[in-house]
Design a protein around this motif. Sequence first.
Motif, PDB file in Angstrom:
ATOM      1  N   ILE A  18       0.781  -1.263  -0.029  1.00 30.25           N
ATOM      2  CA  ILE A  18       0.097  -0.094  -0.020  1.00 30.25           C
ATOM      3  C   ILE A  18       0.800   1.340   0.005  1.00 30.25           C
ATOM      4  CG2 ILE A  18      -1.501   1.229   1.338  1.00 30.25           C
ATOM      5  CD1 ILE A  18      -2.821  -1.088   2.383  1.00 30.25           C
ATOM      6  N   PHE A  19       1.829   1.278   0.940  1.00 28.67           N
ATOM      7  CA  PHE A  19       2.748   2.513   0.856  1.00 28.67           C
ATOM      8  C   PHE A  19       3.639   2.709  -0.207  1.00 28.67           C
ATOM      9  CE2 PHE A  19       7.235   3.478   1.667  1.00 28.67           C
ATOM     10  CZ  PHE A  19       6.847   5.016   2.265  1.00 28.67           C
ATOM     11  N   TRP A  20       4.292   1.650  -0.853  1.00 29.40           N
ATOM     12  CA  TRP A  20       4.946   1.622  -2.129  1.00 29.40           C
ATOM     13  C   TRP A  20       3.930   2.212  -3.276  1.00 29.40           C
ATOM     14  CZ3 TRP A  20       9.715   2.893  -1.649  1.00 29.40           C
ATOM     15  CH2 TRP A  20      10.592   2.070  -0.468  1.00 29.40           C
ATOM     16  N   THR A  21       2.862   1.392  -3.290  1.00 32.08           N
ATOM     17  CA  THR A  21       2.011   1.820  -4.541  1.00 32.08           C
ATOM     18  C   THR A  21       1.720   3.155  -4.429  1.00 32.08           C
ATOM     19  OG1 THR A  21       1.133  -0.392  -4.358  1.00 32.08           O
ATOM     20  CG2 THR A  21       0.019   1.171  -5.766  1.00 32.08           C
ATOM     21  N   GLY A  22       1.232   3.898  -3.153  1.00 27.02           N
ATOM     22  CA  GLY A  22       0.937   5.165  -3.139  1.00 27.02           C
ATOM     23  C   GLY A  22       2.045   5.944  -3.630  1.00 27.02           C
ATOM     24  N   VAL A  23       3.310   5.542  -2.941  1.00 29.26           N
ATOM     25  CA  VAL A  23       4.385   6.644  -2.980  1.00 29.26           C
ATOM     26  C   VAL A  23       4.462   6.761  -4.853  1.00 29.26           C
ATOM     27  CG1 VAL A  23       6.675   7.014  -2.998  1.00 29.26           C
ATOM     28  CG2 VAL A  23       5.493   6.242  -0.887  1.00 29.26           C
ATOM     29  N   VAL A  24       4.675   5.369  -5.288  1.00 33.66           N
ATOM     30  CA  VAL A  24       5.143   5.301  -6.739  1.00 33.66           C
ATOM     31  C   VAL A  24       4.174   5.922  -7.601  1.00 33.66           C
ATOM     32  CG1 VAL A  24       5.705   3.680  -8.491  1.00 33.66           C
ATOM     33  CG2 VAL A  24       6.795   3.308  -6.684  1.00 33.66           C
ATOM     34  N   ALA A  60      -3.732  -4.905  -2.117  1.00 28.49           N
ATOM     35  CA  ALA A  60      -3.108  -3.702  -1.831  1.00 28.49           C
ATOM     36  C   ALA A  60      -3.057  -2.792  -3.052  1.00 28.49           C
ATOM     37  CB  ALA A  60      -1.768  -4.061  -1.441  1.00 28.49           C
ATOM     38  N   PHE A  61      -2.725  -3.222  -4.146  1.00 37.31           N
ATOM     39  CA  PHE A  61      -2.463  -2.143  -5.244  1.00 37.31           C
ATOM     40  C   PHE A  61      -3.755  -1.787  -5.634  1.00 37.31           C
ATOM     41  CE2 PHE A  61      -2.346  -1.529 -10.045  1.00 37.31           C
ATOM     42  CZ  PHE A  61      -1.234  -0.683 -10.013  1.00 37.31           C
ATOM     43  N   THR A  62      -4.761  -2.610  -5.890  1.00 37.05           N
ATOM     44  CA  THR A  62      -6.172  -1.996  -6.329  1.00 37.05           C
ATOM     45  C   THR A  62      -6.635  -1.048  -5.314  1.00 37.05           C
ATOM     46  OG1 THR A  62      -7.178  -3.979  -5.625  1.00 37.05           O
ATOM     47  CG2 THR A  62      -6.280  -3.975  -7.822  1.00 37.05           C
ATOM     48  N   PHE A  63      -6.443  -1.633  -4.144  1.00 44.91           N
ATOM     49  CA  PHE A  63      -6.854  -0.722  -2.891  1.00 44.91           C
ATOM     50  C   PHE A  63      -6.274   0.680  -2.883  1.00 44.91           C
ATOM     51  CE2 PHE A  63      -5.816   0.887   1.402  1.00 44.91           C
ATOM     52  CZ  PHE A  63      -7.549   1.022   1.974  1.00 44.91           C
ATOM     53  N   VAL A  64      -5.181   0.894  -3.191  1.00 45.67           N
ATOM     54  CA  VAL A  64      -4.605   2.351  -3.357  1.00 45.67           C
ATOM     55  C   VAL A  64      -5.157   2.963  -4.511  1.00 45.67           C
ATOM     56  CG1 VAL A  64      -2.588   3.521  -3.704  1.00 45.67           C
ATOM     57  CG2 VAL A  64      -2.275   1.741  -2.311  1.00 45.67           C
ATOM     58  N   LEU A  65      -5.344   2.266  -5.557  1.00 42.17           N
ATOM     59  CA  LEU A  65      -5.796   2.986  -6.784  1.00 42.17           C
ATOM     60  C   LEU A  65      -7.209   3.514  -6.522  1.00 42.17           C
ATOM     61  CD1 LEU A  65      -4.470   1.214  -9.948  1.00 42.17           C
ATOM     62  CD2 LEU A  65      -3.524   3.211  -9.003  1.00 42.17           C
ATOM     63  N   ALA A  66      -7.935   2.495  -5.901  1.00 41.16           N
ATOM     64  CA  ALA A  66      -9.377   2.658  -5.597  1.00 41.16           C
ATOM     65  C   ALA A  66      -9.573   3.922  -4.451  1.00 41.16           C
ATOM     66  CB  ALA A  66     -10.150   1.703  -5.119  1.00 41.16           C
ATOM     67  N   ILE A  67      -8.645   3.965  -3.535  1.00 43.23           N
ATOM     68  CA  ILE A  67      -8.594   5.289  -2.577  1.00 43.23           C
ATOM     69  C   ILE A  67      -8.306   6.493  -3.328  1.00 43.23           C
ATOM     70  CG2 ILE A  67      -7.216   6.100  -0.821  1.00 43.23           C
ATOM     71  CD1 ILE A  67      -8.952   4.202   0.491  1.00 43.23           C
ATOM     72  N   ILE A  68      -7.560   6.299  -4.333  1.00 44.37           N
ATOM     73  CA  ILE A  68      -7.032   7.649  -5.016  1.00 44.37           C
ATOM     74  C   ILE A  68      -8.211   8.015  -5.786  1.00 44.37           C
ATOM     75  CG2 ILE A  68      -5.748   8.641  -6.661  1.00 44.37           C
ATOM     76  CD1 ILE A  68      -3.248   7.053  -5.492  1.00 44.37           C
TER      77      ILE A  68
END
Lengths: 170, 401
Positions: A17-23, B263-271
């Motif tokens: 989550i952290f790295w995806t957000g940052v990147v 986790a990846f799709t979670f971050v994109l969805a949050i954004i």
Amino acid sequence: MNLFILGSLITPGIGLIFWTGVVFLLLVGILGKFAWKPILNSIKTREQGIEDALKSAERALNDMRELQSNNEKIMNDARAERDAMLKEARETKDSIVAEAKQKAQADADRILSGAREQITAEKNAAVAEIKNQVAVLSIEIAEKILKAELSNDDKQKALVTNLVKDLNFN
Amino acid sequence: MSSKINTSGISHFFLAIFFTLFTFGLSAENPEHGHDTVAVAMAENHGPATENQNAPHKKVNMAEIAIEHVLDSHSWHLWGDEHPVSISLPVILKTNKGLVYFSSGEFKHDVHGKVVVEKNGERFVNFEEDIYYASEIANEHGQFLETHLNAKGKSHPINEKPLDFSITKNVAQLLFSALILILLFTSIARAYKKTGVTSAPTGKQSFMEPLIVFVRDEIAKSNIGGGKHEKYVPYLLTVFFLILINNILGLIPISANLTGNIAFTFVLAIITFIVTSFSANKHYWGHIFMPPAPKALYPILIPLEFLGIFTKPFALMIRLFANMTAGHIIVISLVGLIFTFESYLVSPIAVGFALFIDVLECLVALLQAYIFTLLTALFIGSAMVDHHEESHEGEKASAHH
């Protein structure tokens, strides 16, 4: 089936989550500034250029059409003018010819009448001369006859009477 | 000119970071005990050691293998099982005492909590790709973990976990894909600068331009109205291409399943959620907190509408995750038929079906990137729509009361 592993499948890991957000945020920033902005601007400029070119082409076409219609109008005018000129010329010619004819006729008439008058005058003169000549001749003849005939009074009288009778002109 | 220097500077910076991450190195490891079984070698490192070691003929648990293959891991396994070859990746842990760094190679390919790594007086083990604080002494299976039997009789560790910020396989692929995107699109941007805007695009420029124009016109412009779409286009393009490249990279057998990770799709969805909420106008919020309905229904409607704010990005998160993970599991399962039936005769059927699914996955890779971006644009657009009629109704309704 290992439920523990299945559970980890749907449990988001804090690290990713952290790295995806940052990147992702960095990527939006970097690509936005150095890739998307110049690319989108270029595409937009090109599209604008194409649109302008299309518009100016259309404008040129319209101009040409207008020019064409103008040309046609000018041609029509010219044709009409030519026709008018031809017509006028024809009329002028006709009138000239008619006038000339009239004039010639008048001349001819005048000449003819002149000639006729002259002829009449000549003829009259000739008749007058002939009359004179005849008178002279008649006098000469009468003289001769008289010389011959006046030997006798009767004969003289008969002759004079006859002669006067014969001298019936016209 | 100055922007060109900046671009290459940033590219080099990222290249430097990327290669620094991998200086932890490639390691080929000999496990302490060797096995002679070849056909079932695939399962050897994954199944619990106690079940495998004494069995004369090991059975492959394909379900576990399939799940493990779509999960994240601390090292990038390339091939081999008896003598696995993998790229070690940096492990970064936030412990009670601060940050701890070491190479994942120090676990020596162990994922059963048997190898303890000691750093700064703290001891760690890797159990099924989760990192725990190690126990003082090993249990009866040789694991430095205290285990607890759950209802199904399966043991799971109860040790404390540090916060794990490791550059895992997924993070490494994320960085790699980000690097590819930066290099690719800055070079395309340079191509536009070099050839000028009047000449036709060539090469990769001509391949990417239709996609970029598609995202701009068909996704952004047609869903976000009123000419306000332009400031969202860079974000939507980034989402589209990041998902697309990782969907495609995910189809390569040794690669990571990044877009199939929640986790990846979670971050994109949050954004998406954040962007949608911040773009929303007063009609959007008005529709949620003052729906055009009788006041008596508000106790039902407002919670429902409020829930709706979250269900939309939640559905985005689940859709991409489930689609990509399902595709990978199907392919692995089909190949796994060969090992389950322990017969080469199954391979033509298994390979045939796997090939079919792989081709389908190529389509899904593009489709899911499109759908995610499209729905994101749709959510943003619907939050910005001027509901003229609805706002009038709302005014009338409020005037009544």
